[in-house]
Design an enzyme around this catalytic site. Structure first.
Site, PDB file in Angstrom:
ATOM      1  N   HIS A  62      41.381  35.191  50.117  1.00  0.00           N
ATOM      2  CA  HIS A  62      42.388  35.456  49.141  1.00  0.00           C
ATOM      3  C   HIS A  62      41.452  35.965  47.905  1.00  0.00           C
ATOM      4  O   HIS A  62      40.418  35.910  47.656  1.00  0.00           O
ATOM      5  CB  HIS A  62      43.098  33.998  48.598  1.00  0.00           C
ATOM      6  CG  HIS A  62      42.027  32.716  48.484  1.00  0.00           C
ATOM      7  ND1 HIS A  62      41.364  32.001  49.454  1.00  0.00           N
ATOM      8  CD2 HIS A  62      41.338  32.471  47.066  1.00  0.00           C
ATOM      9  CE1 HIS A  62      40.335  31.537  49.026  1.00  0.00           C
ATOM     10  NE2 HIS A  62      40.266  31.707  47.473  1.00  0.00           N
ATOM     11  N   HIS A  75      41.804  35.980  43.492  1.00  0.00           N
ATOM     12  CA  HIS A  75      42.367  35.180  42.348  1.00  0.00           C
ATOM     13  C   HIS A  75      42.726  36.172  41.237  1.00  0.00           C
ATOM     14  O   HIS A  75      41.925  37.198  41.114  1.00  0.00           O
ATOM     15  CB  HIS A  75      41.337  34.256  41.847  1.00  0.00           C
ATOM     16  CG  HIS A  75      40.828  33.180  42.532  1.00  0.00           C
ATOM     17  ND1 HIS A  75      41.334  31.931  42.644  1.00  0.00           N
ATOM     18  CD2 HIS A  75      40.043  33.213  43.498  1.00  0.00           C
ATOM     19  CE1 HIS A  75      40.694  31.003  43.299  1.00  0.00           C
ATOM     20  NE2 HIS A  75      39.953  31.811  44.160  1.00  0.00           N
TER      21      HIS A  75
END
Ligand code: AMP
Length: 144
Positions: free
Chosen positions: A107, A109
């Site tokens: 992922h 941010h």
């Protein structure tokens, strides 16, 4: 081991992708999903994940999927800029627990920065108010 290991199908982001866990969604397409971080380090902290990759981190994803991921990161960052008018935007990504990774599905941010506002702790503190997260998500969605 957290940098080099087996992908766990029951990690929390895999559950979000399968719809087994809720998320405050900002954007979704065939390959990527963006949603609000529930322990935001700043107002508008958003996460972007690949949906079809069993990649724990940057080292395990193919270039095509990575390109799609970063494309969505750029798209969401632009919408965050339009919607929330931050003074800066940090894009980060951690590989392995010693580097700060706590969820082992790749992922990125997107963390808006506001002058004069201190950044909150990473993956810590109190869970965000869901109503507030929904309002922020709606604002970002409108700017997409
Ligand atoms: P990292 O530490 O880089 O692996 O980032 C994981 C991020 O996921 C942290 O910023 C957490 O606050 C966030 N997080 C953990 N669980 C959830 C969840 N269920 N929904 C949204 N964000 C989450």
């Amino acid at each position: 081991m957290s940098l080099n290991g087996q992908y766990d199908d029951d990690n929390i982001f895999a559950k979000i992708i399968r719809g087994e866990m809720p998320c405050v969604k900002v954007y979704e397409d065939e390959h990527t999903l963006a949603f609000m971080d529930v322990f935001p380090q700043s107002e508008g902290h958003t996460l972007v994940i690949p949906k079809n990759e069993k990649a724990r981190n940057l080292l395990e994803v193919g270039p095509k999927a990575l390109g799609r991921l970063i494309g969505t990161v750029q798209r969401i960052s632009r919408a965050v800029n339009t919607a929330l008018s931050p003074d800066g935007i940090v894009v980060t990504q951690f590989n392995g627990a010693p580097a700060g990774q706590t969820v082992f599905h790749l992922h990125m941010h997107i963390i808006p920065r506001y002058e004069g506002t201190t950044l909150g702790g990473h993956a810590s503190g109190e869970m965000a108010d869901m109503d507030k997260l929904n309002v922020l998500a709606e604002k970002i969605k409108t700017a997409l």
